[in-house]
Design a protein around this motif. Structure first.
Motif, PDB file in Angstrom:
ATOM      1  N   UNK A  92       0.865  -1.215  -0.042  1.00 15.36           N
ATOM      2  CA  UNK A  92      -0.082  -0.107   0.229  1.00 15.36           C
ATOM      3  C   UNK A  92       0.785   1.150  -0.009  1.00 15.36           C
ATOM      4  N   UNK A  93       0.133   2.349  -0.467  1.00 16.00           N
ATOM      5  CA  UNK A  93       1.137   3.692  -0.496  1.00 16.00           C
ATOM      6  C   UNK A  93       1.547   4.147   0.705  1.00 16.00           C
ATOM      7  N   UNK A  94       0.792   3.776   1.794  1.00 23.40           N
ATOM      8  CA  UNK A  94       1.384   4.260   3.352  1.00 23.40           C
ATOM      9  C   UNK A  94       1.957   3.012   3.991  1.00 23.40           C
ATOM     10  N   UNK A  95       2.688   2.207   3.319  1.00 19.72           N
ATOM     11  CA  UNK A  95       3.418   1.286   3.755  1.00 19.72           C
ATOM     12  C   UNK A  95       4.437   1.742   5.010  1.00 19.72           C
ATOM     13  N   UNK A  96       4.331   0.955   6.110  1.00 20.28           N
ATOM     14  CA  UNK A  96       5.435   1.170   7.171  1.00 20.28           C
ATOM     15  C   UNK A  96       5.883  -0.222   7.544  1.00 20.28           C
ATOM     16  N   UNK A  97       7.299  -0.252   7.568  1.00 19.41           N
ATOM     17  CA  UNK A  97       7.936  -1.709   8.020  1.00 19.41           C
ATOM     18  C   UNK A  97       7.744  -1.865   9.248  1.00 19.41           C
ATOM     19  N   UNK A  98       7.475  -3.345   9.647  1.00 17.93           N
ATOM     20  CA  UNK A  98       7.051  -3.821  10.880  1.00 17.93           C
ATOM     21  C   UNK A  98       8.502  -3.957  11.963  1.00 17.93           C
ATOM     22  N   UNK A  99       9.471  -3.802  11.343  1.00 20.86           N
ATOM     23  CA  UNK A  99      10.813  -4.217  12.183  1.00 20.86           C
ATOM     24  C   UNK A  99      11.604  -3.098  12.344  1.00 20.86           C
ATOM     25  N   UNK A 100      11.099  -1.690  12.246  1.00 25.83           N
ATOM     26  CA  UNK A 100      12.200  -0.415  12.404  1.00 25.83           C
ATOM     27  C   UNK A 100      13.117  -0.597  13.580  1.00 25.83           C
ATOM     28  N   UNK A 101      14.363  -0.451  13.718  1.00 31.70           N
ATOM     29  CA  UNK A 101      15.325  -0.133  14.543  1.00 31.70           C
ATOM     30  C   UNK A 101      15.999   0.973  14.322  1.00 31.70           C
ATOM     31  N   UNK A 102      17.039   1.390  15.496  1.00 34.87           N
ATOM     32  CA  UNK A 102      17.868   2.171  15.491  1.00 34.87           C
ATOM     33  C   UNK A 102      19.294   1.542  15.106  1.00 34.87           C
ATOM     34  N   UNK A 103      20.023   1.660  14.140  1.00 32.04           N
ATOM     35  CA  UNK A 103      21.347   0.999  13.962  1.00 32.04           C
ATOM     36  C   UNK A 103      22.259   1.803  14.947  1.00 32.04           C
ATOM     37  N   UNK A 104      23.167   0.714  15.279  1.00 32.95           N
ATOM     38  CA  UNK A 104      24.500   1.255  16.144  1.00 32.95           C
ATOM     39  C   UNK A 104      25.543   2.231  15.316  1.00 32.95           C
ATOM     40  N   UNK A 105      25.194   3.118  14.748  1.00 38.45           N
ATOM     41  CA  UNK A 105      26.114   3.834  13.905  1.00 38.45           C
ATOM     42  C   UNK A 105      26.313   5.313  14.340  1.00 38.45           C
ATOM     43  N   UNK A 106      27.358   5.828  13.988  1.00 36.29           N
ATOM     44  CA  UNK A 106      27.209   7.498  14.064  1.00 36.29           C
ATOM     45  C   UNK A 106      26.317   8.115  13.152  1.00 36.29           C
ATOM     46  N   UNK A 107      25.629   9.035  13.734  1.00 35.20           N
ATOM     47  CA  UNK A 107      24.416   9.587  12.883  1.00 35.20           C
ATOM     48  C   UNK A 107      24.121  10.999  13.207  1.00 35.20           C
ATOM     49  N   UNK A 108      23.610  11.716  12.322  1.00 36.86           N
ATOM     50  CA  UNK A 108      23.346  13.441  12.613  1.00 36.86           C
ATOM     51  C   UNK A 108      21.898  13.509  12.503  1.00 36.86           C
ATOM     52  N   UNK A 109      21.087  12.514  12.603  1.00 31.03           N
ATOM     53  CA  UNK A 109      19.785  12.603  12.888  1.00 31.03           C
ATOM     54  C   UNK A 109      19.053  11.944  13.996  1.00 31.03           C
ATOM     55  N   UNK A 110      17.656  12.274  14.117  1.00 31.15           N
ATOM     56  CA  UNK A 110      17.060  11.789  15.467  1.00 31.15           C
ATOM     57  C   UNK A 110      15.704  11.404  14.899  1.00 31.15           C
ATOM     58  N   UNK A 111      14.860  10.608  15.776  1.00 25.68           N
ATOM     59  CA  UNK A 111      13.443  10.276  15.431  1.00 25.68           C
ATOM     60  C   UNK A 111      13.451   9.256  14.450  1.00 25.68           C
ATOM     61  N   UNK A 112      12.445   9.649  13.657  1.00 30.36           N
ATOM     62  CA  UNK A 112      11.922   8.357  12.635  1.00 30.36           C
ATOM     63  C   UNK A 112      13.143   8.157  11.539  1.00 30.36           C
ATOM     64  N   UNK A 113      14.052   9.315  11.437  1.00 36.38           N
ATOM     65  CA  UNK A 113      15.112   9.421  10.379  1.00 36.38           C
ATOM     66  C   UNK A 113      16.371   8.650  10.806  1.00 36.38           C
ATOM     67  N   UNK A 114      16.354   8.249  12.155  1.00 34.15           N
ATOM     68  CA  UNK A 114      17.349   7.186  12.577  1.00 34.15           C
ATOM     69  C   UNK A 114      17.098   6.018  12.500  1.00 34.15           C
TER      70      UNK A 114
END
Length: 293
Positions: free
Chosen positions: A115-137
């Motif tokens: 569907x157009x509004x698909x959302x993954x069921x297994x979203x996780x935050x990887x253990x890497x360096x990042x410059x973002x937060x929230x869902x973008x991480x």
């Protein structure tokens, strides 16, 4: 050989009688057919009849082919050759190209998410360096694990790589795309940002990277930064490809994005490198998608 077949002669013309004798010799039909598009008129009777002179009926019947003889049956059409299998067909394992949960999912301007509004069921935050937060991480769990391995390998080679943009929900993509449209117009926005429901970021299989020094983030000059150079040369070892390569926008629909990495798995990513294939459209045989349908 035909020299002049347009002139006609009277019944007593000597050349007319010579022509009749030529027909009787057996070669006249060939000359007549090659020179005259219409059926010839019957030859006038000679003042000295001879058994060698053909009758008018014989001349007409011989020079006018029957309907059966004139009809040439059409050559049978050859069947179309079967389509060539895509390069990916050589791999021992096959995955769906339409299921959003598949690592081989192809989403582009011709292939929206369903569907157009698909959302993954297994979203996780990887253990890497990042410059973002929230869902973008966030990334899906498979992509996150591969990203951790890749970032660690880059660090061992002295390259600082950071996560600059990960998952985007449908609602976030609406805001992102509309922001591009407001700033640049829709035609230009469609070359830089996916419409809602058409973004790889929404799948969790893709993310953007930046260099640890923050130089040239989301700019063409990022292609020359250590993180981009390393990812392009080594990403396949961890299952990643540069999704929108240089000069392939007529196929992918987007200009070069050296920061946008897409997970498809180690086997297909390595096979693409070995074969010299740069786009998922070509590798999975789905056809180019330069613009929205």
């Amino acid at each position: 050989m035909c020299y002049d077949c347009s002139s006609s002669s009277g019944p007593s013309d000597p050349s007319r009688r010579s022509f009749a004798r030529f027909l009787a010799a057996g070669a006249g039909l060939t000359v007549l057919t090659a020179c005259t598009p219409e059926a010839p008129r019957a030859a006038a009777p000679s003042s000295s009849p001879s058994s060698a002179s053909p009758s008018p009926a014989a001349v007409t019947a011989s020079a006018t082919p029957t309907a059966e003889a004139a009809t040439v049956p059409p050559a049978p059409s050859e069947p179309a050759p079967p389509p060539s299998p895509s390069p990916s067909a050589a791999l021992p394992r096959q995955f769906s190209l339409t299921d959003p949960a598949s690592p081989w999912l192809i989403v582009n301007k011709h292939r929206p998410l369903v569907p157009a509004a698909y959302a993954p069921a297994d979203l996780v935050r990887p253990a890497v360096a990042m410059t973002v937060s929230g869902e973008s991480a966030l990334l899906n769990s498979t992509t996150a694990g591969a990203a951790e391995a890749m970032f660690a390998a880059a660090a061992r080679d002295g390259v600082s790589m950071v996560l600059a943009s990960g998952y985007r929900s449908y609602s976030t993509q609406v805001a992102t795309y509309n922001g591009y449209v407001a700033a640049r117009g829709q035609a230009d926005a469609d070359t830089a940002s996916a419409r809602p429901g058409y973004s790889e970021h929404q799948t969790g299989w893709a993310f953007d990277i930046a260099d640890g020094g923050g130089v040239c983030g989301f700019q063409p000059c990022f292609a020359d930064q250590p993180a981009a150079v390393w990812a392009k040369a080594n990403g396949h070892r961890f299952g990643f490809v540069v999704r929108y390569p240089w000069m392939f926008h007529p196929i992918t629909g987007y200009y070069y994005e050296p920061w946008h990495l897409r997970y498809i798995g180690v086997e297909p990513a390595t096979d693409m490198v070995n074969r010299g294939i740069f786009t998922l459209e070509e590798y999975f045989g789905v056809g180019p998608a330069p613009g929205y349908l």
